[in-house]
Design a protein around this motif. Structure first.
Motif, PDB file in Angstrom:
ATOM      1  N   TRP A  37      11.532  -4.977 -11.171  1.00  0.00           N
ATOM      2  CA  TRP A  37      10.244  -5.582 -10.819  1.00  0.00           C
ATOM      3  C   TRP A  37      10.017  -6.947 -11.445  1.00  0.00           C
ATOM      4  N   TRP A  38      10.806  -7.321 -12.428  1.00  0.00           N
ATOM      5  CA  TRP A  38      10.645  -8.638 -13.055  1.00  0.00           C
ATOM      6  C   TRP A  38      11.000  -9.766 -12.089  1.00  0.00           C
ATOM      7  N   ALA A  39      11.781  -9.504 -11.065  1.00  0.00           N
ATOM      8  CA  ALA A  39      12.158 -10.541 -10.102  1.00  0.00           C
ATOM      9  C   ALA A  39      10.936 -11.133  -9.412  1.00  0.00           C
ATOM     10  N   LYS A  40       9.829 -10.387  -9.324  1.00  0.00           N
ATOM     11  CA  LYS A  40       8.633 -10.927  -8.662  1.00  0.00           C
ATOM     12  C   LYS A  40       8.072 -12.146  -9.378  1.00  0.00           C
ATOM     13  N   LEU A  41       8.422 -12.346 -10.650  1.00  0.00           N
ATOM     14  CA  LEU A  41       7.939 -13.535 -11.351  1.00  0.00           C
ATOM     15  C   LEU A  41       8.532 -14.823 -10.785  1.00  0.00           C
ATOM     16  N   GLU A  42       9.584 -14.691  -9.983  1.00  0.00           N
ATOM     17  CA  GLU A  42      10.148 -15.877  -9.321  1.00  0.00           C
ATOM     18  C   GLU A  42       9.160 -16.493  -8.330  1.00  0.00           C
ATOM     19  N   MET A  43       8.148 -15.742  -7.915  1.00  0.00           N
ATOM     20  CA  MET A  43       7.130 -16.313  -7.018  1.00  0.00           C
ATOM     21  C   MET A  43       6.386 -17.465  -7.682  1.00  0.00           C
ATOM     22  N   PHE A  44       6.419 -17.500  -8.996  1.00  0.00           N
ATOM     23  CA  PHE A  44       5.716 -18.539  -9.738  1.00  0.00           C
ATOM     24  C   PHE A  44       6.628 -19.714 -10.096  1.00  0.00           C
ATOM     25  N   ARG A  45       7.839 -19.710  -9.561  1.00  0.00           N
ATOM     26  CA  ARG A  45       8.793 -20.792  -9.820  1.00  0.00           C
ATOM     27  C   ARG A  45       8.211 -22.123  -9.364  1.00  0.00           C
ATOM     28  N   PRO A  46       8.301 -23.157 -10.186  1.00  0.00           N
ATOM     29  CA  PRO A  46       7.731 -24.457  -9.803  1.00  0.00           C
ATOM     30  C   PRO A  46       8.250 -24.940  -8.456  1.00  0.00           C
ATOM     31  N   GLY A  47       7.326 -25.380  -7.595  1.00  0.00           N
ATOM     32  CA  GLY A  47       7.677 -25.947  -6.305  1.00  0.00           C
ATOM     33  C   GLY A  47       7.943 -24.941  -5.201  1.00  0.00           C
ATOM     34  N   LEU A  48       7.984 -23.661  -5.515  1.00  0.00           N
ATOM     35  CA  LEU A  48       8.282 -22.662  -4.492  1.00  0.00           C
ATOM     36  C   LEU A  48       7.156 -22.563  -3.459  1.00  0.00           C
ATOM     37  N   ILE A  49       5.922 -22.502  -3.945  1.00  0.00           N
ATOM     38  CA  ILE A  49       4.751 -22.418  -3.072  1.00  0.00           C
ATOM     39  C   ILE A  49       3.897 -23.645  -3.328  1.00  0.00           C
ATOM     40  N   LEU A  54       3.857 -19.113 -15.928  1.00  0.00           N
ATOM     41  CA  LEU A  54       4.307 -17.721 -16.043  1.00  0.00           C
ATOM     42  C   LEU A  54       5.827 -17.652 -15.932  1.00  0.00           C
ATOM     43  N   TYR A  55       6.352 -18.354 -14.959  1.00  0.00           N
ATOM     44  CA  TYR A  55       7.804 -18.393 -14.754  1.00  0.00           C
ATOM     45  C   TYR A  55       8.488 -19.045 -15.951  1.00  0.00           C
ATOM     46  N   ALA A  56       7.961 -20.191 -16.378  1.00  0.00           N
ATOM     47  CA  ALA A  56       8.563 -20.929 -17.491  1.00  0.00           C
ATOM     48  C   ALA A  56       8.569 -20.091 -18.768  1.00  0.00           C
ATOM     49  N   ARG A  57       7.482 -19.413 -19.023  1.00  0.00           N
ATOM     50  CA  ARG A  57       7.399 -18.605 -20.245  1.00  0.00           C
ATOM     51  C   ARG A  57       8.364 -17.417 -20.182  1.00  0.00           C
ATOM     52  N   CYS A  58       8.499 -16.830 -19.027  1.00  0.00           N
ATOM     53  CA  CYS A  58       9.435 -15.720 -18.886  1.00  0.00           C
ATOM     54  C   CYS A  58      10.874 -16.203 -19.063  1.00  0.00           C
TER      55      CYS A  58
END
Length: 170
Positions: A15-27, A82-86
């Motif tokens: 379930w940690w893969a969902k944090l990729e939604m917060f990747r810079p520039g994705l959305i 969130l992504y960066a911190r993870c």
């Protein structure tokens, strides 16, 4: 609309893969994002979710109404911290005490520490959300006012052979 597939940039487990939604520039910033875990079934109109107030919305946990869950979320704005911190703290946040930790604790804590949002807006303030385990299995059917059914664990939606599932799981 066209569906755009994105390759995951990390190898975060489960379930940690969902944090990729917060990747810079994705959305693109400025959009309202509604997220549903893959084991979620929509059974009626959810349009009210797009009208949520605030910047970040999370599901209230089924077992503990004082906690939040990440099976349904919504946000507006840039939450790439969130992504960066993870990325920086993945060894300590993904694993806790030698076990795979829950992502929702990380998300909830960091939207407070990084963005000063506390508490997040509650999904259940906009639509009725049911747990398959806690509501439907125990009570013998889908409540009339249900909009979202969350399957967390077994069975999975595709394993059920019921009329209501055949109608909504496509």
């Amino acid at each position: 609309p066209a569906i755009r597939w994105e390759k995951l940039q990390t190898e975060w487990p489960a379930w940690w893969a969902k944090l990729e939604m917060f990747r810079p520039g994705l959305i693109p910033v400025g959009h309202t994002v509604l997220y549903f875990d893959l084991d979620t079934v929509l059974v009626s109109d959810i349009s009210r979710l797009a009208e949520f107030e605030g910047q970040f919305m999370m599901l209230v946990a089924f077992r503990n109404p004082m906690e939040f869950a990440s099976g349904v979320m919504g946000w507006r704005g840039d939450f790439s911290k969130l992504y960066a911190r993870c990325l920086i703290e993945q060894d300590s946040c993904i694993y806790y005490g030698g076990k795979l930790a829950w992502d929702q604790v990380f998300i909830k804590n960091n939207i407070f520490t990084q963005y000063r949002i506390s508490p997040p807006t509650r999904v259940q303030d906009y639509v009725d959300v049911c747990s398959f385990k806690h509501h439907i299995q125990r009570n013998g059917g889908v409540p009339e006012d249900a909009a979202v059914i969350c399957f967390h664990g077994k069975p999975r939606p595709h394993e059920l052979e019921t009329a209501w599932m055949e109608e909504h799981w496509k």
